[in-house]
Design an enzyme around this catalytic site. Sequence first.
Site, PDB file in Angstrom:
ATOM      1  N   SER A 167       0.868  -1.160   0.000  1.00 35.52           N
ATOM      2  CA  SER A 167       0.000   0.000   0.000  1.00 35.52           C
ATOM      3  C   SER A 167       0.914   1.221   0.000  1.00 35.52           C
ATOM      4  O   SER A 167       2.006   1.184  -0.588  1.00 35.52           O
ATOM      5  CB  SER A 167      -0.906  -0.033   1.236  1.00 35.52           C
ATOM      6  OG  SER A 167      -1.731   1.089   1.249  1.00 35.52           O
ATOM      7  N   TYR A 197      -5.486   7.706  -6.038  1.00 36.58           N
ATOM      8  CA  TYR A 197      -4.387   6.858  -5.544  1.00 36.58           C
ATOM      9  C   TYR A 197      -4.688   6.418  -4.102  1.00 36.58           C
ATOM     10  O   TYR A 197      -4.549   5.240  -3.755  1.00 36.58           O
ATOM     11  CB  TYR A 197      -3.072   7.652  -5.595  1.00 36.58           C
ATOM     12  CG  TYR A 197      -1.848   6.877  -5.130  1.00 36.58           C
ATOM     13  CD1 TYR A 197      -1.352   5.800  -5.855  1.00 36.58           C
ATOM     14  CD2 TYR A 197      -1.167   7.236  -3.964  1.00 36.58           C
ATOM     15  CE1 TYR A 197      -0.220   5.098  -5.439  1.00 36.58           C
ATOM     16  CE2 TYR A 197      -0.026   6.546  -3.541  1.00 36.58           C
ATOM     17  CZ  TYR A 197       0.437   5.477  -4.280  1.00 36.58           C
ATOM     18  OH  TYR A 197       1.551   4.781  -3.871  1.00 36.58           O
ATOM     19  N   LYS A 201      -5.141   2.584  -2.593  1.00 27.74           N
ATOM     20  CA  LYS A 201      -4.228   2.025  -1.587  1.00 27.74           C
ATOM     21  C   LYS A 201      -4.941   1.738  -0.259  1.00 27.74           C
ATOM     22  O   LYS A 201      -4.557   0.827   0.475  1.00 27.74           O
ATOM     23  CB  LYS A 201      -3.035   2.975  -1.379  1.00 27.74           C
ATOM     24  CG  LYS A 201      -2.099   3.043  -2.588  1.00 27.74           C
ATOM     25  CD  LYS A 201      -1.461   1.691  -2.909  1.00 27.74           C
ATOM     26  CE  LYS A 201      -0.357   1.776  -3.943  1.00 27.74           C
ATOM     27  NZ  LYS A 201       0.259   0.477  -4.261  1.00 27.74           N
TER      28      LYS A 201
END
Length: 325
Positions: A167, A197, A201
């Site tokens: 992550s 993003y 993650k």
Amino acid sequence: MLDLNDLPFYNPSQGEKIAIITGGHSGIGYYTTLHLYMHGFTVYICGRNSHKVHKSIKSIIDEATDRTNKLPNSMRRERLSYFGSIHYIHLDLTDLKSVERATVKIQRSVTHIDVLINNAGIMAVPYQLTKDGFETQLQTNYISHFLFTMRLLPLVKKKNGRIISLSSLGHLLEFHYWKLSKQWNIWPDIVFTWFRYAVSKTSLIQFTKMLSIKNPDVLCVSLHPGLVMNTNLFSYWTRLPLIGIFFWVLFQVIGFFFGVSNEQGSIASLKCALDENLSTEEDNGKYFTTGGAESKSSYIANNLDDAASTWIWTVHQLNDRGYSI
Ligand SMILES: NC(=O)c1ccc[n+]([C@@H]2O[C@H](COP(=O)([O-])OP(=O)(O)OC[C@H]3O[C@@H](n4cnc5c(N)ncnc54)[C@H](OP(=O)(O)O)[C@@H]3O)[C@@H](O)[C@H]2O)c1
């Protein structure tokens, strides 16, 4: 920081240890593969560019040999006998069909999986949809890894293997749970791409937590590898016409003060893959950070109701496209 020589070495002649890694040919993945290979693993690098991956495989093997040749005689022979092997599997994470094909190929090639590393990723690229109709970052970083992992899970369970997902600290930008159907296709893209993003993650951490609950026999962890500024992850920004140079300088400055090298960036993954002190009872679902230190992911990523919503949404989306989970 952890000394990688303190992690266990396996002799391939005494039983095969198998690792699967996405994007294991560049950046952080390159060093993760290098050390898994030096620690006795058969490593399958899953990537989209055969030429690039084969070039890296050669470079990794050369580097492992060079490093080992510099060791004292007494140690060198033993270390050389630990060397594993490295293979290539074609995988394009922007294409679910390619993900399915890669998993079939892996299922035909290996008897079990000791370590599965969801390492590949992209960061803050312009808004775009994949041919499967997902936002590119969401599919590359999360959805394809979800499908990839679920298909390979039976092989991981055979020997109580480990699943490690990369992550990012960037997941903290998701300060409120956002439904995954929210596309964040909003101007200015240069800002909202970071939200996309963060969602991808955060979802990866939520996926890891759900996996660990559903599969208590498999060690499932996620991690932030560190700020590693010399990988290709930043190349979209540094190659922008004119302002690219500004971003390059900015990233170098950040790297100088807070960054770690590409190799140091691989330590968290390697610790999670190899450290025998980690156990399913104590460590399942945990989040690690730079150098393998235990850390805490965001409140949103830790919320199990939100994690369940993310899981259910993903399963439905994959089912709708003909990929039953
Ligand atoms: N570097 C950092 O500071 C940092 C910080 C936090 C988290 N991370 C995470 O760490 C992981 C590794 O990043 P890195 O820094 O080592 O960057 P990198 O060198 O750019 O590595 C990313 C890898 O992902 C692969 N990839 C991208 N899109 C793909 C696709 N569609 N199909 C298959 N493979 C694909 C790339 O393959 P190609 O060579 O074919 O492009 C590359 O091997 C990423 O998940 C990233 O989000 C990195």
